[in-house]
Design a protein around this motif. Structure first.
Motif, short mmCIF file in Angstrom:
data_model
loop_
_atom_site.label_atom_id
_atom_site.label_comp_id
_atom_site.label_asym_id
_atom_site.label_seq_id
_atom_site.Cartn_x
_atom_site.Cartn_y
_atom_site.Cartn_z
N CYS A 17 0.51 1.04 -11.53
CA CYS A 17 0.45 1.42 -10.12
C CYS A 17 -0.60 0.61 -9.38
O CYS A 17 -0.36 0.15 -8.25
CB CYS A 17 0.15 2.92 -9.98
N CYS A 18 -1.74 0.40 -10.00
CA CYS A 18 -2.80 -0.42 -9.36
C CYS A 18 -2.32 -1.86 -9.18
O CYS A 18 -2.60 -2.48 -8.16
CB CYS A 18 -4.08 -0.36 -10.19
N ALA A 19 -1.60 -2.37 -10.16
CA ALA A 19 -1.07 -3.73 -10.05
C ALA A 19 -0.08 -3.83 -8.89
O ALA A 19 -0.08 -4.81 -8.15
CB ALA A 19 -0.42 -4.16 -11.37
N TYR A 20 0.77 -2.81 -8.73
CA TYR A 20 1.72 -2.81 -7.60
C TYR A 20 0.98 -2.82 -6.26
O TYR A 20 1.41 -3.47 -5.31
CB TYR A 20 2.63 -1.59 -7.63
N LEU A 21 -0.12 -2.11 -6.20
CA LEU A 21 -0.88 -2.04 -4.95
C LEU A 21 -1.55 -3.37 -4.61
O LEU A 21 -1.82 -3.66 -3.45
CB LEU A 21 -1.93 -0.94 -5.01
N CYS A 22 -1.81 -4.17 -5.64
CA CYS A 22 -2.54 -5.44 -5.42
C CYS A 22 -1.63 -6.65 -5.39
O CYS A 22 -2.10 -7.76 -5.22
CB CYS A 22 -3.61 -5.61 -6.49
N ASP A 23 -0.34 -6.48 -5.61
CA ASP A 23 0.60 -7.62 -5.59
C ASP A 23 0.73 -8.18 -4.21
O ASP A 23 0.66 -7.57 -3.22
CB ASP A 23 1.99 -7.19 -6.09
N HIS B 54 -6.96 -11.74 -7.14
CA HIS B 54 -7.05 -11.48 -5.70
C HIS B 54 -6.23 -12.54 -4.98
O HIS B 54 -6.42 -13.73 -5.19
CB HIS B 54 -8.51 -11.53 -5.26
N LYS B 55 -5.34 -12.11 -4.12
CA LYS B 55 -4.46 -13.03 -3.40
C LYS B 55 -4.85 -13.15 -1.93
O LYS B 55 -4.06 -13.59 -1.12
CB LYS B 55 -3.01 -12.58 -3.52
N GLY B 56 -6.05 -12.73 -1.59
CA GLY B 56 -6.50 -12.88 -0.22
C GLY B 56 -6.08 -11.76 0.71
O GLY B 56 -6.48 -11.71 1.85
N SER C 66 -5.20 -5.35 1.62
CA SER C 66 -4.75 -4.14 2.30
C SER C 66 -3.55 -3.53 1.57
O SER C 66 -2.73 -4.23 1.01
CB SER C 66 -4.38 -4.44 3.76
N VAL C 67 -3.52 -2.22 1.58
CA VAL C 67 -2.40 -1.50 0.97
C VAL C 67 -1.35 -1.29 2.05
O VAL C 67 -1.62 -0.65 3.06
CB VAL C 67 -2.87 -0.15 0.38
N THR C 68 -0.19 -1.82 1.82
CA THR C 68 0.89 -1.71 2.79
C THR C 68 1.86 -0.61 2.38
O THR C 68 1.91 -0.23 1.21
CB THR C 68 1.66 -3.04 2.89
N PRO C 69 2.63 -0.11 3.33
CA PRO C 69 3.64 0.90 2.98
C PRO C 69 4.60 0.42 1.90
O PRO C 69 4.97 1.20 1.01
CB PRO C 69 4.36 1.16 4.30
N SER C 70 4.98 -0.84 1.92
CA SER C 70 5.92 -1.33 0.90
C SER C 70 5.29 -1.30 -0.49
O SER C 70 5.98 -1.05 -1.48
CB SER C 70 6.42 -2.73 1.23
N ARG C 71 3.99 -1.52 -0.57
CA ARG C 71 3.30 -1.42 -1.87
C ARG C 71 3.27 0.02 -2.34
O ARG C 71 3.46 0.30 -3.53
CB ARG C 71 1.89 -1.97 -1.77
#
Length: 120
Positions: free
Chosen positions: A114-120, A8-10, A13-18
């Motif tokens: 895909c989940c990892a991309y969403l949480c980066d 968790h990086k604080g 939120s899922v952003t459009p770029s993610r």
């Protein structure tokens, strides 16, 4: 259900770029990977063992469109489109007319990516 452990990086939120990264990863599999394909894939990932009939009903897609998408996502393929081997389709022993859907190991890895991309 797919569970992925990520640091968790604080910012959760899922952003459009993610989302763009996720769709780019899906497009890497097949240049015409559609939103319908993604919806089928993510629904199976969220509901392992879902029946084909329930999947179609839950997503509100026609049998013909969903059958073609499922053929491509599984091991069958369709006409000029090779199979992606992401979803396993098994016949239900107690009702041979019904199909049960689960992710293959390749599908599981893709969902984890895909989940990892969403949480980066």
């Amino acid at each position: 259900m797919v569970r992925v452990a990520v640091a968790h990086k604080g910012n959760d939120s899922v952003t459009p770029s993610r989302l763009v990264k996720v769709f780019a990863r899906l497009r890497d599999l097949h240049p015409d990977f559609s939103l319908n394909y993604a919806m089928l894939l993510f629904t199976v990932a969220s509901n392992p063992g879902i029946t084909q009939r329930k999947l179609y009903t839950d997503l509100g897609v026609s049998n013909s469109a969903a059958s073609r998408a499922l053929a491509i996502l599984s091991d069958a393929g369709a006409r000029d489109t090779p199979a992606l081997h992401l979803i396993r389709v098994d016949v239900m022993p107690e009702d041979r007319r019904e199909r049960v859907l689960t992710l293959t190991s390749k599908g599981q890895r893709l969902i984890e990516d895909c989940c990892a991309y969403l949480c980066d």
